[in-house]
Design a protein around this motif. Structure first.
Motif, short mmCIF file in Angstrom:
data_model
loop_
_atom_site.label_atom_id
_atom_site.label_comp_id
_atom_site.label_asym_id
_atom_site.label_seq_id
_atom_site.Cartn_x
_atom_site.Cartn_y
_atom_site.Cartn_z
N HIS A 42 1.96 2.22 -5.47
CA HIS A 42 0.60 2.03 -5.98
C HIS A 42 0.53 2.46 -7.44
O HIS A 42 0.78 3.61 -7.78
CB HIS A 42 -0.37 2.87 -5.13
CG HIS A 42 -1.78 2.41 -5.25
ND1 HIS A 42 -2.57 2.76 -6.32
CD2 HIS A 42 -2.56 1.65 -4.43
CE1 HIS A 42 -3.77 2.24 -6.16
NE2 HIS A 42 -3.79 1.57 -5.04
N SER A 69 -1.41 5.46 -8.35
CA SER A 69 -1.08 6.64 -7.59
C SER A 69 -0.44 7.71 -8.48
O SER A 69 0.37 7.40 -9.34
CB SER A 69 -0.10 6.28 -6.46
OG SER A 69 0.50 7.45 -5.95
N ARG A 129 0.81 -1.21 0.00
CA ARG A 129 0.00 0.00 0.00
C ARG A 129 0.85 1.27 0.00
O ARG A 129 0.31 2.36 0.12
CB ARG A 129 -0.91 0.04 1.24
CG ARG A 129 -1.92 -1.08 1.29
CD ARG A 129 -2.90 -1.01 0.17
NE ARG A 129 -3.78 0.14 0.27
CZ ARG A 129 -4.71 0.46 -0.61
NH1 ARG A 129 -4.84 -0.29 -1.69
NH2 ARG A 129 -5.48 1.51 -0.45
N PRO A 177 2.33 4.52 -0.99
CA PRO A 177 1.76 5.46 -1.97
C PRO A 177 2.51 5.50 -3.29
O PRO A 177 1.92 5.66 -4.34
CB PRO A 177 1.85 6.81 -1.26
CG PRO A 177 1.85 6.49 0.19
CD PRO A 177 2.58 5.18 0.31
N GLN A 184 -6.14 8.41 -0.87
CA GLN A 184 -6.56 7.34 -1.78
C GLN A 184 -6.06 5.98 -1.30
O GLN A 184 -6.79 4.99 -1.30
CB GLN A 184 -6.04 7.61 -3.19
CG GLN A 184 -6.71 8.79 -3.90
CD GLN A 184 -6.08 9.06 -5.24
OE1 GLN A 184 -5.46 8.19 -5.86
NE2 GLN A 184 -6.19 10.29 -5.71
N CYS A 185 -4.80 5.95 -0.91
CA CYS A 185 -4.17 4.67 -0.56
C CYS A 185 -4.60 4.16 0.83
O CYS A 185 -4.65 2.96 1.06
CB CYS A 185 -2.65 4.81 -0.60
SG CYS A 185 -2.00 5.14 -2.25
#
Length: 583
Positions: free
Chosen positions: A347, A350, A342, A344, A445-446
């Motif tokens: 991702h 991302s 996860r 950032p 978001q993450c």
């Protein structure tokens, strides 16, 4: 009691009603508007009586404002085991009862609780679900009658309040608007019909019902017939005249079945209105037939749009479910692996992913942050243009002062190059805020379901950014110190000078450049070189310190969380996530 509409509905639109009923039972009506019948009319127009005759359910009636809250009547046909049962729901309350004679009292009590005792209205929905073998699956909504002049303690804006409430319902394309108008009034002044025309100018989903034909003045019958014949205010769905139970008939305990027979006798024996029976433009039974026809057509037209809306809603819910995910593993080893995945930067979706790849020397396209930074870095070039013009005009014509002195030449350039430092630092601060905002979005978001981890990471990002900003500012200051050393390659200098001057020079002519008439162009040429150099260097510095190194440092700090930390605590989910998964 079986209303007149029931048998026809069962025969002609059973499959469509079943479909809408299934959707409603599944709770679709909470998110999407389903085909519904709305009853509107001016105050005491007889709309509650029409609703009662159609549904077979006795509802509150009387003078003044009788319906003070929107009343949603859900009729549900059940087979066996239940003779009659009702559920009255409002304001998170739900009351079940089996005595139909108490229905009117319970509705009054619900209105009093929501709107207070008196004549005030409230935009809170009261839902009455009636389950019986003698009713059909249908939804009807009765709204407060429109009033123009406040009376008996009503608020001054009572008319506007009621109109806003009505408009909220009738503007939906999924509704069939039943406009109730008394025959003994001028239909052109009927406010309810005007409102229906606003939202449905073509009359595609509007039916007008003319009530109280027994109360019209003698001699006005022909005018009423012209209205019913669609000659006064044309409606595509037309008009139907009905005669419902009056208060005297209720006091005499005349049932709805008996009232329907009396209604037919009234029209059969009427000198002027008997023709309406043959044209099927009179009686509740005719209204039921017309209404069911309109309803099935409306359902058919709504199905395609409803299908698209359901698909879109399902897609949105699936995306929300993905965001809720299954949650982090409970074992420490699995939790650490989950945290690494996860990150950032790692991702793939991302905005920091391109930065992450670049920080490890991988080729990638510029991400959202890079593009945003690049749009703001052009400010140095804009500043350069203004400075060039100001410098050129300020020093033109000063050749009599003697620019053969190199220290004078150097001092003037240092002074003007120094003016670029302030906008450079301002640019750094601007870019920092942009990057911090983008980093915040990425972290949300993450880790949107993990507020503890969000706070920890955001604190780390802010600390890293502050440290990196200090480094970048120091490096920018060093760059400006270096620019005090007047230096450039001769070929580069000649290139810029030849672009500015109307004369062309070569390296062989360098000794003759000490020409006072060319000092302004010589200064401008070197200044252009400095600005161009800074326009390249500053973005590189800011990108390096604020983007690339920040991504690397953040990745290191993220991985450091795995050492000596309780990963399960870091991945503790927000309290509202679990109910969403269960729901």
């Amino acid at each position: 009691m079986r209303g007149a509409v029931h048998s026809h509905l069962e025969e002609s639109i059973r499959p469509y009603i079943d479909l809408i009923d299934t959707l409603r039972s599944a709770g679709i009506h909470k998110d999407l508007a389903l085909p519904t019948i709305i009853v509107i009319g001016d105050q005491s127009s007889g709309k509650s009586s029409v609703l009662e005759a159609l549904s077979g359910v006795p509802l509150p009636r009387g003078s003044g404002i009788v319906t003070r809250c929107p009343l949603e009547l859900r009729l549900k046909k059940v087979e066996g085991g239940v003779s009659w049962k009702a559920v009255l729901s409002y304001n998170d309350k739900k009351n079940e009862f089996v005595d139909s004679s108490s229905l009117e009292t319970r509705v009054h009590e619900a209105q009093d609780e929501l709107a207070g005792k008196g004549v005030a209205i409230r935009d809170d929905l009261i839902t009455l679900e009636v389950m019986s073998p003698g009713v059909c699956d249908l939804t009807l909504i009765d709204l407060p009658g429109i009033t123009r002049v406040p009376v008996n303690g009503q608020p001054q804006d009572i008319g506007s309040q009621i109109k806003r409430m009505i408009m909220k319902y009738i503007e939906k394309q999924e509704t069939i608007n039943m406009v109730v108008c008394p025959c003994n009034t001028d239909i052109a002044t009927t406010e309810a019909l005007k409102m229906a025309q606003e939202v449905d100018p073509d009359g595609k989903r509007t039916v007008a019902i003319l009530t109280k034909p027994d109360l019209i003045d003698k001699g006005t019958e022909k005018r009423i017939l012209r209205i019913v014949s669609n000659e006064v205010i044309p409606l595509r769905k037309g008009y139907i005249m009905v005669k419902c139970r009056g208060q005297q008939q209720i006091d005499d305990n005349i049932s709805l079945e008996e009232s329907a027979d009396m209604e037919r006798d009234f029209f059969q024996n009427h000198e002027h209105f008997s023709c309406l029976l043959q044209e099927e433009k009179a009686t509740i039974k005719s209204l039921a037939v017309k209404l069911s026809q309109h309803l099935v057509d409306h359902i058919k037209k709504s199905l395609r749009q409803l299908n698209e809306q359901i698909k879109k809603k399902l897609w949105d819910l699936r995306n929300e479910l993905k965001e809720c995910e299954a949650g982090p593993p409970q074992d420490p080893r699995g939790a650490k692996k989950f945290l690494i995945q996860r990150n950032p930067g790692r991702h793939e979706k991302s905005p920091l992913h391109p930065i992450w790849l670049a920080s490890f020397g991988s080729n990638s396209e510029s991400g959202m942050i890079i593009l945003t930074v690049q749009r703001h870095l052009v400010t140095i070039q804009d500043y350069k243009t203004a400075e060039r013009i100001q410098f050129s005009h300020k020093y033109r014509g000063r050749e009599l002062l003697g620019f053969g002195n190199y220290r004078m030449f150097e001092g003037d350039l240092q002074k003007h190059v120094a003016t670029l430092k302030a906008p450079a630092i301002k640019l750094l601060n601007t870019i920092k805020e942009i990057i911090l905002e983008q980093f915040t979005d990425v972290v949300n978001q993450c880790f949107q379901n993990y507020s503890v981890l969000q706070n920890i990471i955001m604190n780390k990002i802010k600390n890293i950014q502050s440290s990196q900003q200090a480094k970048a500012e120091q490096r920018i200051s060093e760059q400006f110190e270096m620019e005090k050393m007047i230096y450039t390659q001769d070929p580069i200098y000649l290139k810029f000078l030849n672009e500015i001057s109307d004369e062309k020079f070569s390296e062989d002519e360098l000794p003759v450049f000490d020409i006072k008439s060319k000092y302004s162009e010589m200064l401008e040429a070197y200044y252009e070189i400095v600005v161009q150099r800074m326009s390249d260097q500053l973005p590189m510095m800011i990108s390096f310190f604020m983007l690339k190194e920040t991504a690397q440092l953040l990745s290191i700090d993220m991985l450091s969380l795995l050492d000596g930390a309780n990963v399960s605590e870091l991945l503790f989910e927000n309290s509202d996530v679990a109910p969403q998964k269960i729901g």
